[in-house]
Design an enzyme around this catalytic site. Structure first.
Site, short mmCIF file in Angstrom:
data_model
loop_
_atom_site.label_atom_id
_atom_site.label_comp_id
_atom_site.label_asym_id
_atom_site.label_seq_id
_atom_site.Cartn_x
_atom_site.Cartn_y
_atom_site.Cartn_z
N THR A 72 1.43 -0.93 -0.33
CA THR A 72 -0.38 0.22 0.16
C THR A 72 0.60 1.28 0.08
O THR A 72 0.30 2.24 -0.53
CB THR A 72 -1.00 -0.20 1.02
N GLY A 199 5.81 -7.82 0.60
CA GLY A 199 6.85 -9.22 1.88
C GLY A 199 5.52 -9.93 1.67
O GLY A 199 6.58 -11.31 1.29
N CYS A 324 -17.48 -6.78 3.85
CA CYS A 324 -18.21 -6.44 4.19
C CYS A 324 -18.09 -5.28 4.58
O CYS A 324 -17.75 -4.91 5.32
CB CYS A 324 -18.83 -7.79 4.92
C1 LIG Z 1 -2.34 -7.32 -1.24
C2 LIG Z 1 -1.96 -6.29 -2.25
C3 LIG Z 1 -1.19 -4.58 -1.82
C4 LIG Z 1 -1.33 -4.11 -0.81
O1 LIG Z 1 -0.32 -5.01 -0.36
P1 LIG Z 1 0.07 -4.94 1.58
O2 LIG Z 1 1.72 -4.90 2.22
O3 LIG Z 1 -0.98 -5.59 2.05
O4 LIG Z 1 -0.66 -3.06 1.81
C5 LIG Z 1 -1.74 -3.86 -2.73
N1 LIG Z 1 -1.47 -5.17 -4.28
C6 LIG Z 1 -2.82 -6.04 -4.65
C7 LIG Z 1 -2.57 -5.98 -5.95
C8 LIG Z 1 -2.57 -6.16 -3.56
O5 LIG Z 1 -2.99 -7.95 -3.86
#
Ligand SMILES: *Cc1c(COP(=O)(O)O)cnc(C)c1O
Length: 400
Positions: A72, A199, A324
């Protein structure tokens, strides 16, 4: 009861080797990598090695890697930086099916004077390159498009997109959180300017990610402070997690070919057997351009959440892809963008595999699914023949 974990697109187990690699940096080597003494310096060396391991996985230079706290943060930092690099341009192109880490940033930017084009997808979740071409202008600062969709596994033609983006001089950011470790990546021959990874989606712990920034691409940091990460992300490095991500990257590269071949075989068997044994279900997503570990199946006339609860009784972890929200069961924005009918929207389940998934686990899912679906359908208020009622529901959804 043992857990059958088929929710690897949500998060993954920390690989035992990854845990082993990081432990000394929690227990003994706690020095600050920026310190002048040898105690800190040796930690700095380990961070450098980890950075090389991660860079190798995506065919990048060590200096092009910036550590973040998560995927994120990588998405947020890339989008903000791209806009600052092109302050005179006020247009962004993304897709309707991005992760909220991109989608909600774009929505906020719309309130700050930016125009955002949300590219549509077809019934299989695939983009139309003609729509992209028609949307690109000299005012486009940034194109941010995911490599592979977390819900359906659909893979976008990233390099074809990139070539078009480059013609307009826009920055090309790719959220590759789901692609890394599943698709071979090589930034040296790529059109991508910035690439996000995380990660915890590749068997490293939560709380660490990275942003690849192509050399020469102007970047403005999100976090301002010390000189860490060559001034591109301030804050003392999360050393144990960085070491873990390095090890995880090394293992992903080592296993990539054999693991994805295995996962694809298991996934295909799961999918084909369920489709053969259960009526009124279909695969959501692009049947050919798809991640090897993901299947999203729509079971008509039932609620995905009910299927998940039933699976949970057997220790099987999957996902419905729909969040949800405020008491109402909102169907997934991805499946909605694909224009799936109301019945399928609500009864869709994602199974996402990893290199630890065994044949016996897949057999267990194949064994329990048909009776779960049969039982739920028997109590379902949805009626196969109640076309009028369904149409009403679909209309209500469209007009919401
Ligand atoms: C999980 C995910 C994120 C977010 O990653 P985090 O490390 O959980 O913040 C962003 N983009 C995609 C496509 C994801 O699957």
């Amino acid at each position: 009861m043992s857990i059958i974990y088929l929710d690897n697109n949500a998060t993954t187990k920390v690989d035992p080797e990854v845990l082993e690699a990081m432990l000394p940096y929690l227990r003994d080597y706690y020095g600050n990598p920026s310190s002048m003494h040898t105690f800190g310096g040796q930690v700095g060396k380990a961070v450098k090695t980890a950075r090389q391991q991660l860079a190798t996985l995506i065919g990048a230079e060590e200096s092009e890697i910036v550590y973040t706290s998560c995927g994120t943060e990588g998405d947020n930092a890339a989008i903000r930086a791209a806009l600052l690099a092109h302050p005179e341009r006020r247009h962004i192109i993304t897709t309707q099916v991005e992760h909220p880490a991109v989608l909600n940033v774009c929505k906020q930017l719309e309130t700050q004077g930016y125009t955002v084009t949300y590219l549509s997808v077809n019934h299989q979740g695939q983009l139309d390159l003609a729509e992209l071409e028609a949307s690109l202008t000299g005012n486009t600062a940034l194109v941010t498009i995911m490599y592979a969709n977390n819900e359906t596994g659909t893979v976008f033609p990233i390099e074809q997109i990139g070539l078009r983006v480059k013609e307009f001089g826009a920055i090309f950011h790719v959220d590759a959180v789901q692609a890394v470790g599943k698709i071979p990546l090589n930034m040296k021959t790529s059109t991508i300017d910035m690439l996000t990874l995380s990660g915890h989606k590749i068997h490293a712990p939560k709380g660490i990610g990275a942003l690849y920034i192509r050399r020469g691409v102007r970047f403005r940091p999100l976090l301002i402070g010390g000189h860490q990460e060559r001034g591109r992300r301030a804050g003392t490095e999360n050393v144990p997690a960085i070491i873990a991500l390095g090890k995880a990257a090394e293992l992903e590269l080592l296993h990539l070919e054999e693991a994805t071949t295995r996962e694809r075989k298991l996934r295909d068997r799961l999918e084909q057997t369920l489709l053969a044994k259960i009526s009124d279900c279909e695969v959501n997503g692009d049947p050919t351009q798809r991640l090897p570990n993901t299947t999203n199946i729509g079971f008509k006339y039932i609620e995905g959440e009910a299927i998940l609860l039933s699976l949970n009784k057997y220790g099987i972890c999957a996902s419905s892809g729909s969040a949800c929200t405020s008491g109402s069961l909102e169907p997934s924005h991805v499946l909605r963008a694909m224009g799936l009918p109301y019945t399928t929207l609500h009864g869709s389940i994602r199974f996402s595999l990893c290199r630890y998934t065994t044949e016996a686990e897949i057999d267990q899912v194949i064994e329990v699914m048909p009776s779960i679906i049969e039982r739920l359908r028997a109590m379902s208020p949805f009626k196969n023949d109640d076309a009028g009622w369904l149409q009403e529901q679909e209309q209500a959804l469209i007009h919401r």
